[in-house]
Structure formats: structure tokens, C-alpha cells
Design an enzyme around this catalytic site. Structure first.
Site, PDB file in Angstrom:
ATOM      1  N   LYS A  28      -3.388 -18.515  21.974  1.00 35.92           N
ATOM      2  CA  LYS A  28      -3.262 -19.340  23.089  1.00 35.92           C
ATOM      3  C   LYS A  28      -3.206 -18.606  24.614  1.00 35.92           C
ATOM      4  O   LYS A  28      -4.162 -18.944  25.154  1.00 35.92           O
ATOM      5  CB  LYS A  28      -1.787 -20.007  23.244  1.00 35.92           C
ATOM      6  CG  LYS A  28      -1.509 -20.944  24.457  1.00 35.92           C
ATOM      7  CD  LYS A  28      -0.485 -21.959  24.270  1.00 35.92           C
ATOM      8  CE  LYS A  28       0.852 -21.387  23.891  1.00 35.92           C
ATOM      9  NZ  LYS A  28       1.595 -21.085  24.982  1.00 35.92           N
ATOM     10  N   ARG A  33      -6.777 -17.198  28.953  1.00 39.00           N
ATOM     11  CA  ARG A  33      -7.529 -16.024  29.838  1.00 39.00           C
ATOM     12  C   ARG A  33      -9.300 -16.243  29.863  1.00 39.00           C
ATOM     13  O   ARG A  33     -10.056 -15.780  30.769  1.00 39.00           O
ATOM     14  CB  ARG A  33      -7.155 -14.691  29.558  1.00 39.00           C
ATOM     15  CG  ARG A  33      -5.631 -14.476  29.855  1.00 39.00           C
ATOM     16  CD  ARG A  33      -5.017 -13.287  29.248  1.00 39.00           C
ATOM     17  NE  ARG A  33      -3.797 -12.955  29.588  1.00 39.00           N
ATOM     18  CZ  ARG A  33      -2.590 -13.673  29.310  1.00 39.00           C
ATOM     19  NH1 ARG A  33      -2.529 -14.551  28.531  1.00 39.00           N
ATOM     20  NH2 ARG A  33      -1.497 -13.185  29.770  1.00 39.00           N
ATOM     21  N   GLY A 101       3.357 -22.886  30.983  1.00 37.06           N
ATOM     22  CA  GLY A 101       3.720 -21.868  32.078  1.00 37.06           C
ATOM     23  C   GLY A 101       2.652 -20.888  32.350  1.00 37.06           C
ATOM     24  O   GLY A 101       2.307 -20.464  33.338  1.00 37.06           O
ATOM     25  N   SER A 174       7.454  -9.787  31.850  1.00 39.70           N
ATOM     26  CA  SER A 174       6.445 -10.924  32.015  1.00 39.70           C
ATOM     27  C   SER A 174       4.963 -10.778  32.000  1.00 39.70           C
ATOM     28  O   SER A 174       4.649 -10.418  33.105  1.00 39.70           O
ATOM     29  CB  SER A 174       6.862 -12.012  33.017  1.00 39.70           C
ATOM     30  OG  SER A 174       5.857 -13.102  33.208  1.00 39.70           O
ATOM     31  N   ASP A 327       8.118 -14.920  21.730  1.00 35.67           N
ATOM     32  CA  ASP A 327       7.898 -16.363  21.469  1.00 35.67           C
ATOM     33  C   ASP A 327       8.306 -16.540  20.095  1.00 35.67           C
ATOM     34  O   ASP A 327       8.204 -17.828  19.669  1.00 35.67           O
ATOM     35  CB  ASP A 327       6.421 -16.736  21.717  1.00 35.67           C
ATOM     36  CG  ASP A 327       6.076 -16.907  23.124  1.00 35.67           C
ATOM     37  OD1 ASP A 327       6.834 -17.049  24.103  1.00 35.67           O
ATOM     38  OD2 ASP A 327       4.669 -16.718  23.351  1.00 35.67           O
ATOM     39  N   LYS A 354      12.078 -20.196  29.085  1.00 33.62           N
ATOM     40  CA  LYS A 354      10.560 -20.491  28.607  1.00 33.62           C
ATOM     41  C   LYS A 354      10.613 -22.047  28.391  1.00 33.62           C
ATOM     42  O   LYS A 354      11.280 -22.671  29.403  1.00 33.62           O
ATOM     43  CB  LYS A 354      10.764 -20.240  27.133  1.00 33.62           C
ATOM     44  CG  LYS A 354      10.992 -18.606  26.870  1.00 33.62           C
ATOM     45  CD  LYS A 354       9.376 -18.028  27.299  1.00 33.62           C
ATOM     46  CE  LYS A 354       9.552 -16.621  27.311  1.00 33.62           C
ATOM     47  NZ  LYS A 354       8.248 -15.950  27.841  1.00 33.62           N
TER      48      LYS A 354
HETATM   49  C1  S3P Z   1       2.368 -15.383  27.742  1.00 37.85           C
HETATM   50  C2  S3P Z   1       3.294 -14.595  28.022  1.00 37.85           C
HETATM   51  C3  S3P Z   1       4.641 -14.922  27.816  1.00 37.85           C
HETATM   52  C4  S3P Z   1       4.677 -15.929  26.531  1.00 37.85           C
HETATM   53  C5  S3P Z   1       3.846 -17.137  26.729  1.00 37.85           C
HETATM   54  C6  S3P Z   1       2.510 -16.511  26.762  1.00 37.85           C
HETATM   55  C7  S3P Z   1       0.914 -15.109  28.344  1.00 37.85           C
HETATM   56  O1  S3P Z   1       5.551 -15.463  28.789  1.00 37.85           O
HETATM   57  O2  S3P Z   1       6.244 -16.108  26.362  1.00 37.85           O
HETATM   58  O3  S3P Z   1       4.012 -17.681  25.736  1.00 37.85           O
HETATM   59  O4  S3P Z   1      -0.115 -15.651  27.737  1.00 37.85           O
HETATM   60  O5  S3P Z   1       0.971 -14.181  29.317  1.00 37.85           O
HETATM   61  P1  S3P Z   1       6.191 -14.575  30.019  1.00 37.85           P
HETATM   62  O6  S3P Z   1       5.155 -13.865  30.659  1.00 37.85           O
HETATM   63  O7  S3P Z   1       6.944 -15.742  30.656  1.00 37.85           O
HETATM   64  O8  S3P Z   1       6.870 -13.629  29.229  1.00 37.85           O
END
Ligand code: S3P
Length: 448
Positions: A28, A33, A101, A174, A327, A354
């Protein structure tokens, strides 16, 4: 778009051995990206193995709204005809990132240093999540934002017409915040520097380098210092997305707790910033092996073989490992319930922000199924009952969170009586083939 539909209650029955091969979908993080950087390159990026879950499809739609030509050629093959760094058009509609997110935060970063305005929204889960962690650093570039109280979506971002590069130390571990700042830095003249104290997933850094950006990463006493030179011309790429270790976690953990199981999960990305769960499971005594270790598209990859593991023991998961398995704590807690002794998970405050408050969501569901859980602000522990001793029989709320729903479905497979969730709909955000794939292995997950 999850959370817009009618709830899909699901039940998972205790089952016999899980056997066979589990071909889980594309990663994912890398899928988001690929689309975003493809849209910021000049020319045509070709992507294979893209995750066609709702989260990523929402990002594809968003890239079209910003002017990129994004085409689905079927079976995970996509092309993105990019508009170049600084070439985003102003969308004429609100951008709906659904449940994602990652989608919303990365896209906010990508548009933040162009002279355009965009309004973002999401589902009930996403609209509760904190966005100030991204808009605060974006403001340093000269970006403006107006959202709801507490920095919540819906939110309008006014891109900086004359951005200045920034130096920013990320206050929480993050990858989304780090990546948003780096993507904004692409269209700021000069060097943007991001410092992270704890290493988080580094797909953005790897992919930016792959697209031809000038980017360096140094491990220093301050932490990981990432320096990006702005205004590059990104060159289109051919990207093969590896399979998602976070999705692999579900068939792997299901096999560990279901008697007689032997499951092969091929081609899983084992980037060290993502593989913490598998290290932890092995420390607990799981029969989990890496076969055919290799490198694909710049990422380490292996085939995982997971077998029924009746003798797992609870451990203290090192807090410094949290970012590399953030995760995976929900499904780890299900394995922990099947181990003997206590599993302690500390340094995991981020779990509270989350798709749901994952400590709260898992604690409620585990307790409803006869498992003892203790929790504090940034830690939780699960008292293992030993393999096959989880009573089950409870109904759990998934709180619009795909990983909560899948974790409880895994719990049902090894429990004494079936485990239910009120809504399995969110599973489609990241693992749209979860139900048929688990059925092929021998699981009995049903919609009710
Ligand atoms: C992700 C970063 C993580 C992860 C999310 C995917 C990413 O979140 O929990 O499922 O692709 O950059 P955080 O940046 O909030 O830790």
C-alpha cells in the site's frame, strides 16, 4: 471510500489446517507513492502490481484531479502520465481520500508548494485524524491551511506561491509526515532537510532517488538526516510493486494459530523498516522461515513460510522496533493471546491515532472474546492463554479500521468458538481479496 457504505458483518469460524500459497496484493505504501511521484514526473511511469484497494484508488482519482493522466490497464498494470514538479493543476472538486491517512497526508505535501488551492475530505475515520502534524511543517514552506477544530478534515490547503525550503525535525515517528515534507520540498528551491529520531519506513527516500531526485540520507547523532534538493526534473520509472508485508501478516499469523497449517506467502517486501513483526514472531517461537531471499526493484524480498506454532511464548517487544511494525500490533495481539505468558507492547502511542484507536479497538474485542488486556497511554499487554485456548464467541467493533477487522477474523480461525465483527467493509481499503484468498487456504470467513 470505506465507511460510506452499509456495514458488512462478518464471522470467522474455527477451522482446520490452512494450507497452500497466499498471493497477497501489492504494498500500500509503495502503491500510493508510485502514483504520486509518477504524477510529479515528466512523462509516463509504468506500474505493475499496484494495490487496487480503495485507499490507493482514491489516490489515483486525486492524481487525475491534479491533472495527471492515470490509466488502469487491468491486472495491476497502470500508467501515470505526470505533469512535472510544480505542474499540478487546481482541482475543481473536493478531493475525497476515503479512509486513507497516507493518501491525504502525502497529497497535501505534494501540492503544498504549488500556487493552487485544494480542499480535502475523507470518511468518518479519516475526518477524526490529526492533520496538524502535516500542516504545521507545511506552514514553514509558506503553505496555508484551514480545517475543522483540532486540525481535522475537511480542510483547505492554499499552496505556497513562493515556497522557501525548510529544515524540520519530525516530532513523532511518522513516515507520512516525513514524506509530506519531502514531497513539498520537491518544489521549493534549495535544500529541504528532514530529521527523524527514529527510522520510519523509507520508501519515499528510495523512490525519490529512483525518480532521479538528489537526495542523501545520513545517520548522525541527531538521527536520520535526509537532505533533498528542490526543483529536480523527475524522470518516469518502471515500478514493480512488491507484495505488502502488512497484508502478509494476516495469512502468516492465521497459519501460526490454526492447527496443522503450512502456508507459503511469496514475494513479500522485507525492507527492514517494515519487517519488525516477522522478527518479533520468530522471537516468540513461531515457525516462520524466509525462503528464496532476493532483491526486487531495490527492495529486499523473500517467500515466507509459516507453520502452525503451538509453543509460542509472550515477549516484551522492544519499543525501538515499534516503527517497523506499527501496523502489525493488532494482529500480533491475536498471536499473543495464543502464546503462553504476557506479551508487552510499549512505545506505541501512535497506535491511538491510526484508522481507529487501535489499542482501544483491540482491547475491547479481545476482552469480548475472553482475553485479558491491560493498557496505558502508550503501552498495552496481552495475557496469553496458550494455543487453542482463546474462548472466542464475541462480536467486535471494527471502528472503520481494516486491520482491526482482519485481526479479529484471524482470531476466529484459532479460537474455540467463532469470532464476529460488526463491519468487515473496511477490509477493501487495503486487502480487497482477503476473503477469497483466506477461503482458498481453508479459512471459514463468512458474511452474515
Ligand atoms: C504509512 C506510514 C504509517 C503507517 C501507514 C502507512 C506510509 O503511518 O501506519 O499505514 O505509507 O507512510 P504514520 O506515518 O502515521 O506512522
Amino acid at each position: 471510500m470505506s465507511g460510506h457504505g452499509t456495514p458488512i458483518p462478518m464471522i470467522s469460524h474455527p477451522c482446520g489446517p490452512l494450507t497452500g500459497t497466499a498471493e497477497v496484493p501489492g504494498d500500500k505504501s509503495i502503491s500510493h507513492r508510485s502514483l504520486i511521484l509518477g504524477a510529479m514526473a515528466v512523462g509516463e511511469t509504468r506500474i505493475s502490481g499496484l494495490l487496487e484497494g480503495e485507499d490507493v484508488l482514491d489516490t489515483a482519482k486525486a492524481m487525475r484531479a491534479f491533472g495527471a493522466e492515470v490509466t488502469d490497464h487491468g491486472k495491476g498494470e497502470w500508467t501515470v502520465h505526470g505533469v512535472g514538479v510544480g505542474g499540478f493543476a487546481e482541482p475543481d472538486q473536493v478531493i475525497d481520500c476515503g479512509n486513507s491517512g497516507t493518501g491525504v497526508r502525502l497529497i497535501m505535501g505534494a501540492m503544498a508548494t504549488s500556487p493552487i488551492t485544494a480542499t480535502f475530505t475523507g470518511d468518518a475515520s479519516l475526518n477524526k485524524r490529526p492533520m496538524a502534524r502535516v500542516t504545521d511543517p507545511l506552514a514553514l514552506f509558506g503553505t496555508q491551511s484551514v480545517g475543522r477544530a483540532g486540525g481535522r478534515l475537511p480542510m483547505t490547503i492554499v499552496g505556497a506561491a513562493d515556497p522557501t525550503p525548510v529544515r524540520y525535525e519530525v516530532p513523532v515517528p511518522s513516515a507520512q509526515v516525513k514524506s509530506a515534507v519531502l514531497l513539498a520540498g520537491l518544489n521549493a528551491p534549495g535544500k529541504t532537510v528532514v530529521i527523524e529520531k527514529e527510522a520510519t519506513r523509507d520508501h519515499s527516500e528510495r523512490m525519490l532517488a529512483g525518480f532521479g531526485a538528489e537526495i542523501t540520507v545520513e545517520d548522525t547523532d541527531e538521527g536520520r538526516v535526509i537532505t533533498l534538493t528542490g526543483r529536480p526534473e523527475l524522470k518516469p520509472q518502471v515500478i514493480a510493486v512488491p507484495r505488502d508485508p502488512s497484508s502478509a501478516a494476516f495469512p502468516v499469523c492465521a497459519a501460526l494459530v490454526t492447527p496443522g497449517s503450512d502456508v507459503l506467502v511469496p514475494g513479500i517486501g522485507l525492507n527492514p523498516t517494515r519487517a519488525g513483526l516477522f522478527t518479533t514472531l520468530r522471537e516468540m517461537g513461531a515457525d516462520l522461515t524466509y525462503e528464496n531471499e532476493r532483491e526486487e526493484g531495490g527492495e529486499p524480498v523473500a517467500d515466507l513460510r509459516a507453520k502452525y506454532s503451538p509453543n509460542m511464548k509472550g515477549i516484551e517487544v522492544p519499543p525501538e522496533r515499534a516503527a517497523s511494525m506499527i501496523d502489525e500490533y493488532p494482529v500480533l495481539s491475536v498471536v499473543a493471546a495464543n502464546a503462553t505468558g504476557k506479551t508487552m507492547m510499549a512505545g506505541v502511542k501512535e497506535l491511538r491515532v491510526k484508522e481507529s484507536d487501535r489499542i482501544d479497538a483491540m482491547a475491547r474485542g479481545l476482552r469480548a472474546n475472553g482475553v485479558t488486556v491491560e493498557e496505558g497511554d502508550d503501552w498495552w499487554s496481552v495475557d496469553g492463554l496458550g494455543i487453542g485456548n482463546v474462548p472466542g464467541g464475541g462480536t467486535c467493533e471494527s471502528f472503520l479500521d481494516h486491520r482491526i477487522a482482519m485481526s479479529f477474523m484471524v482470531m476466529g480461525m484459532g479460537a474455540r468458538t467463532p469470532v464476529s465483527v460488526d463491519d468487515g467493509g473496511p477490509i477493501a481499503t487495503s486487502f480487497p481479496i482477503f476473503e477469497p484468498l483466506m477461503a482458498t487456504l481453508g479459512a471459514r470467513v463468512e458474511r452474515v
